[in-house]
Design a protein around this motif. Sequence first.
Motif, PDB file in Angstrom:
ATOM      1  N   CYS A   8     -10.971  51.445  11.413  1.00 16.48           N
ATOM      2  CA  CYS A   8     -12.381  51.664  11.095  1.00 16.48           C
ATOM      3  C   CYS A   8     -12.536  53.070  10.515  1.00 16.48           C
ATOM      4  CB  CYS A   8     -13.215  51.510  12.359  1.00 16.48           C
ATOM      5  SG  CYS A   8     -14.982  51.853  12.165  1.00 16.48           S
ATOM      6  N   THR A   9     -13.131  53.173   9.330  1.00 17.59           N
ATOM      7  CA  THR A   9     -13.314  54.489   8.722  1.00 17.59           C
ATOM      8  C   THR A   9     -14.416  55.281   9.417  1.00 17.59           C
ATOM      9  OG1 THR A   9     -14.807  53.520   7.072  1.00 17.59           O
ATOM     10  CG2 THR A   9     -12.485  53.738   6.465  1.00 17.59           C
ATOM     11  N   ALA A  10     -15.225  54.611  10.231  1.00 24.08           N
ATOM     12  CA  ALA A  10     -16.314  55.284  10.937  1.00 24.08           C
ATOM     13  C   ALA A  10     -15.871  55.878  12.266  1.00 24.08           C
ATOM     14  CB  ALA A  10     -17.472  54.320  11.158  1.00 24.08           C
ATOM     15  N   CYS A  11     -15.025  55.137  13.027  1.00 25.31           N
ATOM     16  CA  CYS A  11     -14.698  55.607  14.382  1.00 25.31           C
ATOM     17  C   CYS A  11     -13.206  55.658  14.677  1.00 25.31           C
ATOM     18  CB  CYS A  11     -15.408  54.738  15.420  1.00 25.31           C
ATOM     19  SG  CYS A  11     -14.578  53.163  15.757  1.00 25.31           S
ATOM     20  N   ASN A  12     -12.351  55.198  13.765  1.00 26.79           N
ATOM     21  CA  ASN A  12     -10.897  55.202  13.940  1.00 26.79           C
ATOM     22  C   ASN A  12     -10.380  54.037  14.779  1.00 26.79           C
ATOM     23  OD1 ASN A  12      -8.355  56.511  13.357  1.00 26.79           O
ATOM     24  ND2 ASN A  12      -8.278  57.190  15.490  1.00 26.79           N
ATOM     25  N   GLY A  13     -11.265  53.123  15.220  1.00 25.53           N
ATOM     26  CA  GLY A  13     -10.814  51.970  15.978  1.00 25.53           C
ATOM     27  C   GLY A  13     -10.019  51.003  15.118  1.00 25.53           C
ATOM     28  N   LEU A  14      -9.267  50.136  15.762  1.00 25.69           N
ATOM     29  CA  LEU A  14      -8.482  49.134  15.036  1.00 25.69           C
ATOM     30  C   LEU A  14      -9.377  47.990  14.584  1.00 25.69           C
ATOM     31  CD1 LEU A  14      -5.306  49.018  17.298  1.00 25.69           C
ATOM     32  CD2 LEU A  14      -5.510  50.072  15.033  1.00 25.69           C
ATOM     33  N   LEU A  15      -9.047  47.401  13.432  1.00 27.55           N
ATOM     34  CA  LEU A  15      -9.813  46.291  12.881  1.00 27.55           C
ATOM     35  C   LEU A  15      -9.152  44.958  13.237  1.00 27.55           C
ATOM     36  CD1 LEU A  15     -10.676  47.580   9.294  1.00 27.55           C
ATOM     37  CD2 LEU A  15     -11.977  47.867  11.408  1.00 27.55           C
ATOM     38  N   ARG A  16      -9.974  43.926  13.360  1.00 25.34           N
ATOM     39  CA  ARG A  16      -9.499  42.561  13.551  1.00 25.34           C
ATOM     40  C   ARG A  16     -10.215  41.661  12.560  1.00 25.34           C
ATOM     41  NH1 ARG A  16     -12.851  38.851  15.790  1.00 25.34           N
ATOM     42  NH2 ARG A  16     -14.835  39.605  16.631  1.00 25.34           N
ATOM     43  N   GLN A  17      -9.584  40.548  12.222  1.00 25.70           N
ATOM     44  CA  GLN A  17     -10.254  39.571  11.370  1.00 25.70           C
ATOM     45  C   GLN A  17     -11.431  38.962  12.129  1.00 25.70           C
ATOM     46  OE1 GLN A  17      -7.258  36.762  10.099  1.00 25.70           O
ATOM     47  NE2 GLN A  17      -6.684  38.044   8.350  1.00 25.70           N
ATOM     48  N   ALA A  18     -12.509  38.685  11.427  1.00 28.34           N
ATOM     49  CA  ALA A  18     -13.700  38.119  12.050  1.00 28.34           C
ATOM     50  C   ALA A  18     -14.313  37.088  11.114  1.00 28.34           C
ATOM     51  CB  ALA A  18     -14.719  39.210  12.366  1.00 28.34           C
ATOM     52  N   ASP A  52     -16.984  35.912   2.159  1.00 28.43           N
ATOM     53  CA  ASP A  52     -16.457  35.000   3.172  1.00 28.43           C
ATOM     54  C   ASP A  52     -15.394  35.634   4.069  1.00 28.43           C
ATOM     55  OD1 ASP A  52     -17.901  32.556   2.425  1.00 28.43           O
ATOM     56  OD2 ASP A  52     -16.743  32.714   0.568  1.00 28.43           O
ATOM     57  N   ILE A  53     -14.793  36.746   3.635  1.00 29.23           N
ATOM     58  CA  ILE A  53     -13.719  37.372   4.399  1.00 29.23           C
ATOM     59  C   ILE A  53     -14.243  38.655   5.023  1.00 29.23           C
ATOM     60  CG2 ILE A  53     -11.410  38.368   4.296  1.00 29.23           C
ATOM     61  CD1 ILE A  53     -10.858  36.570   1.901  1.00 29.23           C
ATOM     62  N   PHE A  54     -14.100  38.765   6.342  1.00 26.81           N
ATOM     63  CA  PHE A  54     -14.647  39.910   7.066  1.00 26.81           C
ATOM     64  C   PHE A  54     -13.642  40.444   8.077  1.00 26.81           C
ATOM     65  CE2 PHE A  54     -18.225  37.383   5.684  1.00 26.81           C
ATOM     66  CZ  PHE A  54     -19.147  38.322   5.243  1.00 26.81           C
ATOM     67  N   ALA A  55     -13.863  41.684   8.465  1.00 25.87           N
ATOM     68  CA  ALA A  55     -13.138  42.304   9.568  1.00 25.87           C
ATOM     69  C   ALA A  55     -14.154  43.030  10.428  1.00 25.87           C
ATOM     70  CB  ALA A  55     -12.074  43.267   9.063  1.00 25.87           C
ATOM     71  N   GLN A  56     -13.765  43.295  11.676  1.00 22.53           N
ATOM     72  CA  GLN A  56     -14.663  43.987  12.594  1.00 22.53           C
ATOM     73  C   GLN A  56     -13.887  45.002  13.410  1.00 22.53           C
ATOM     74  OE1 GLN A  56     -16.434  41.667  15.812  1.00 22.53           O
ATOM     75  NE2 GLN A  56     -18.361  42.798  15.612  1.00 22.53           N
ATOM     76  N   CYS A  57     -14.493  46.149  13.641  1.00 24.60           N
ATOM     77  CA  CYS A  57     -13.870  47.178  14.462  1.00 24.60           C
ATOM     78  C   CYS A  57     -13.892  46.751  15.923  1.00 24.60           C
ATOM     79  CB  CYS A  57     -14.590  48.517  14.290  1.00 24.60           C
ATOM     80  SG  CYS A  57     -13.948  49.816  15.353  1.00 24.60           S
ATOM     81  N   THR A  58     -12.744  46.865  16.572  1.00 24.24           N
ATOM     82  CA  THR A  58     -12.657  46.481  17.982  1.00 24.24           C
ATOM     83  C   THR A  58     -13.293  47.512  18.898  1.00 24.24           C
ATOM     84  OG1 THR A  58     -10.466  47.504  18.124  1.00 24.24           O
ATOM     85  CG2 THR A  58     -10.549  45.149  17.607  1.00 24.24           C
TER      86      THR A  58
END
Length: 240
Positions: free
Chosen positions: A179-189, A207-213
Amino acid sequence: MNGPEIHVEVAPALHLFVPAARRAGATPLGTDGVSTLGHVIESLGVPLTEVGSLVVDGSAVPVSHIPKAGETVSVREVERPQRVPGAPLRFLLDVHLGTLARRLRLLGVDTAYESTDIGDPALAARSAAERRVMLSRDRGLLRRRELWAGAFVYSTRPDDQLHDVLDRFAPDLHPWTRCTACNGLLRQATKEELSGQLKHGTRRSYDIFAQCTECGRAYWKGAHHDQLEAIVERALAEHG
């Protein structure tokens, strides 16, 4: 100082830290006879984070060496790529390096960043507690003894800053994983999982997304994707 006089030669890569008069080969310097060579070099304006080795009369010495009269000291820059033993390579950036922090995170590099000025003591303490390399343009911060490790950021331009950090430390690159905002890891969503965060146009167009964990922020290939992709491709081509 009225103690032993030595001669000091500073590597060209470190000339920006010293006065112009000390940029022309070995120049005389008075010492007090008790201060370490590390202290003497810092008194000239060179942060020890930028010193690769100190060579006295042809032999490498530690920063704890006490200079003796007549010695000639060569101050050399850090060899690249610089290895930082003792922990996984991670960074901590001060308040002035927000763009660099976001670009390192874009490349998947573990990068902590303070968006507010918490002060040099707190930054140095965090560097030590989390074993992160402190990146800064503040020489005073880089001289704090409690730092775990540090490096001076030589340029004010984000493109040059990124190139310099990647060239100096050669971190492993894993683009689009943080995540460029908080440094958390991303996952597919899925779109359905994120529907509450998406505007109607985004739901319709992507249609393709990711989300910060960590913070839950949603990511997709939006209007700025081409610009970000260019940063990633350039980094991978030069440092991957």
